[in-house]
Motif scaffolding. Sequence first.
Motif, PDB file in Angstrom:
ATOM      1  N   UNK A  74       0.848  -1.199   0.000  1.00 43.71           N
ATOM      2  CA  UNK A  74       0.000   0.000   0.000  1.00 43.71           C
ATOM      3  C   UNK A  74       0.884   1.249   0.000  1.00 43.71           C
ATOM      4  N   UNK A  75       0.505   2.242  -0.791  1.00 46.10           N
ATOM      5  CA  UNK A  75       1.292   3.455  -0.825  1.00 46.10           C
ATOM      6  C   UNK A  75       0.926   4.399   0.295  1.00 46.10           C
ATOM      7  N   UNK A  76       1.728   5.479   0.413  1.00 49.01           N
ATOM      8  CA  UNK A  76       1.402   6.492   1.408  1.00 49.01           C
ATOM      9  C   UNK A  76       0.062   7.120   1.049  1.00 49.01           C
ATOM     10  N   UNK A  77      -0.609   7.612   2.093  1.00 51.92           N
ATOM     11  CA  UNK A  77      -1.946   8.184   1.880  1.00 51.92           C
ATOM     12  C   UNK A  77      -1.930   9.293   0.845  1.00 51.92           C
ATOM     13  N   UNK A  78      -0.898  10.124   0.892  1.00 48.88           N
ATOM     14  CA  UNK A  78      -0.789  11.191  -0.104  1.00 48.88           C
ATOM     15  C   UNK A  78       0.629  11.230  -0.645  1.00 48.88           C
ATOM     16  N   UNK A  79       1.183  10.032  -0.897  1.00 54.33           N
ATOM     17  CA  UNK A  79       2.532   9.930  -1.413  1.00 54.33           C
ATOM     18  C   UNK A  79       2.597  10.274  -2.893  1.00 54.33           C
ATOM     19  N   UNK A  80       3.800  10.229  -3.466  1.00 59.03           N
ATOM     20  CA  UNK A  80       3.980  10.591  -4.875  1.00 59.03           C
ATOM     21  C   UNK A  80       3.111   9.768  -5.830  1.00 59.03           C
ATOM     22  N   UNK A  81       3.038   8.461  -5.599  1.00 60.33           N
ATOM     23  CA  UNK A  81       2.229   7.630  -6.492  1.00 60.33           C
ATOM     24  C   UNK A  81       0.749   8.004  -6.409  1.00 60.33           C
ATOM     25  N   UNK A  82       0.285   8.259  -5.193  1.00 65.56           N
ATOM     26  CA  UNK A  82      -1.113   8.662  -5.013  1.00 65.56           C
ATOM     27  C   UNK A  82      -1.405   9.966  -5.753  1.00 65.56           C
ATOM     28  N   UNK A  83      -0.468  10.901  -5.664  1.00 71.59           N
ATOM     29  CA  UNK A  83      -0.672  12.190  -6.335  1.00 71.59           C
ATOM     30  C   UNK A  83      -0.649  12.026  -7.851  1.00 71.59           C
ATOM     31  N   UNK A  84       0.242  11.175  -8.350  1.00 60.47           N
ATOM     32  CA  UNK A  84       0.319  10.953  -9.794  1.00 60.47           C
ATOM     33  C   UNK A  84      -0.974  10.309 -10.313  1.00 60.47           C
ATOM     34  N   UNK A 128       1.948   2.239  -8.491  1.00 56.16           N
ATOM     35  CA  UNK A 128       0.538   2.060  -8.119  1.00 56.16           C
ATOM     36  C   UNK A 128       0.177   2.854  -6.870  1.00 56.16           C
ATOM     37  N   UNK A 129      -1.095   3.231  -6.780  1.00 55.35           N
ATOM     38  CA  UNK A 129      -1.555   3.895  -5.565  1.00 55.35           C
ATOM     39  C   UNK A 129      -1.972   2.849  -4.534  1.00 55.35           C
ATOM     40  N   UNK A 130      -2.605   3.275  -3.468  1.00 51.43           N
ATOM     41  CA  UNK A 130      -2.994   2.361  -2.409  1.00 51.43           C
ATOM     42  C   UNK A 130      -4.043   1.352  -2.811  1.00 51.43           C
ATOM     43  N   UNK A 131      -4.735   1.612  -3.923  1.00 51.50           N
ATOM     44  CA  UNK A 131      -5.729   0.669  -4.438  1.00 51.50           C
ATOM     45  C   UNK A 131      -5.172  -0.166  -5.585  1.00 51.50           C
ATOM     46  N   UNK A 132      -3.854  -0.079  -5.777  1.00 48.72           N
ATOM     47  CA  UNK A 132      -3.135  -0.804  -6.825  1.00 48.72           C
ATOM     48  C   UNK A 132      -3.572  -0.397  -8.227  1.00 48.72           C
ATOM     49  N   UNK A 133      -4.017   0.842  -8.361  1.00 44.54           N
ATOM     50  CA  UNK A 133      -4.334   1.402  -9.675  1.00 44.54           C
ATOM     51  C   UNK A 133      -3.184   2.295 -10.098  1.00 44.54           C
ATOM     52  N   UNK A 134      -2.883   2.317 -11.383  1.00 42.22           N
ATOM     53  CA  UNK A 134      -1.807   3.152 -11.887  1.00 42.22           C
ATOM     54  C   UNK A 134      -2.368   4.377 -12.602  1.00 42.22           C
ATOM     55  N   UNK A 183      -7.397  -2.285 -13.615  1.00 47.03           N
ATOM     56  CA  UNK A 183      -8.783  -2.471 -13.219  1.00 47.03           C
ATOM     57  C   UNK A 183      -8.962  -2.676 -11.731  1.00 47.03           C
ATOM     58  N   UNK A 184     -10.167  -2.435 -11.275  1.00 48.55           N
ATOM     59  CA  UNK A 184     -10.456  -2.506  -9.843  1.00 48.55           C
ATOM     60  C   UNK A 184     -10.573  -3.931  -9.335  1.00 48.55           C
ATOM     61  N   UNK A 185     -10.585  -4.914 -10.244  1.00 49.21           N
ATOM     62  CA  UNK A 185     -10.725  -6.301  -9.818  1.00 49.21           C
ATOM     63  C   UNK A 185      -9.438  -7.090 -10.008  1.00 49.21           C
ATOM     64  N   UNK A 186      -8.317  -6.434  -9.834  1.00 47.26           N
ATOM     65  CA  UNK A 186      -7.043  -7.133  -9.845  1.00 47.26           C
ATOM     66  C   UNK A 186      -6.542  -7.510 -11.219  1.00 47.26           C
ATOM     67  N   UNK A 187      -6.677  -6.626 -12.182  1.00 46.51           N
ATOM     68  CA  UNK A 187      -6.119  -6.870 -13.499  1.00 46.51           C
ATOM     69  C   UNK A 187      -7.053  -7.563 -14.458  1.00 46.51           C
ATOM     70  N   UNK A 188      -8.342  -7.210 -14.397  1.00 45.92           N
ATOM     71  CA  UNK A 188      -9.308  -7.832 -15.294  1.00 45.92           C
ATOM     72  C   UNK A 188      -9.348  -7.172 -16.662  1.00 45.92           C
ATOM     73  N   UNK A 189      -8.607  -6.059 -16.823  1.00 47.45           N
ATOM     74  CA  UNK A 189      -8.575  -5.343 -18.090  1.00 47.45           C
ATOM     75  C   UNK A 189      -7.131  -4.955 -18.401  1.00 47.45           C
ATOM     76  N   UNK A 190      -6.937  -4.327 -19.556  1.00 47.38           N
ATOM     77  CA  UNK A 190      -5.690  -3.661 -19.905  1.00 47.38           C
ATOM     78  C   UNK A 190      -6.065  -2.245 -20.323  1.00 47.38           C
ATOM     79  N   UNK A 191      -5.102  -1.331 -20.429  1.00 50.35           N
ATOM     80  CA  UNK A 191      -5.460   0.007 -20.911  1.00 50.35           C
ATOM     81  C   UNK A 191      -6.177  -0.037 -22.255  1.00 50.35           C
TER      82      UNK A 191
END
Length: 207
Positions: free
Chosen positions: A1-11, A36-42, A71-79
């Motif tokens: 999990x990333x920081x609550x407002x870390x660099x990845x979260x801000x990006x 990735x952010x704390x929800x593992x989304x990029x 994707x929100x379900x652990x990689x069920x899609x691609x960009x």
Amino acid sequence: MGERNGPAERLVGAASSGDTAEVGRLLVEGVAADAPDGERRTALDRAACAGHAEVVDLLLRAGADPGQPIGEYGGDQTPLTAAVGWGHADVVRLLLAAGAPTGPQTRFGWLPLVHAATGTHGDPLALVDLLLEYGADLEERQRGLTPLEWACGLPRPEMVRHLLARGAVPTLKARARAVYWGARQHPEQVDVFREIVAALAASAAAR
């Protein structure tokens, strides 16, 4: 999990909102494009889904992986499947130009061409053409069905005609999808499925 407002979260947050300037600033500061952010989304995940083409372009130039699972379900899609599904043609072109694969995607084997052939967002016919331009295979199968066979199960005669015109093979399975699946699922549009069957027959006769 990333920081609550870390660099990845801000990006990821900036990419999600389409803030091109902030995305660019964070990338220059050294934030990894695919962090990735704390929800593992990029950032690419969020930007592709939202249709922020300028942000997608920045991220790809910074090294983001165009074929990453998202994707929100652990990689069920691609960009690419996400952008095709939402009808974001400008994003689709950027991803394809960056080397996004057009074949089966993720553990589910999703095909971008099937997403286009069955989609309702944007201009699905143009998306089909764009994917074919970058080498997508009209006869590749998702769950045992070609893009044409998937399309024949829906009341979309214009898509069926378009796929046939681009060279899709009018198989017996395609006809069966129209007669035994589409017409039964959409009995109020039986005439539309008759039109699809007629288009398949005409194409087969012309071969």
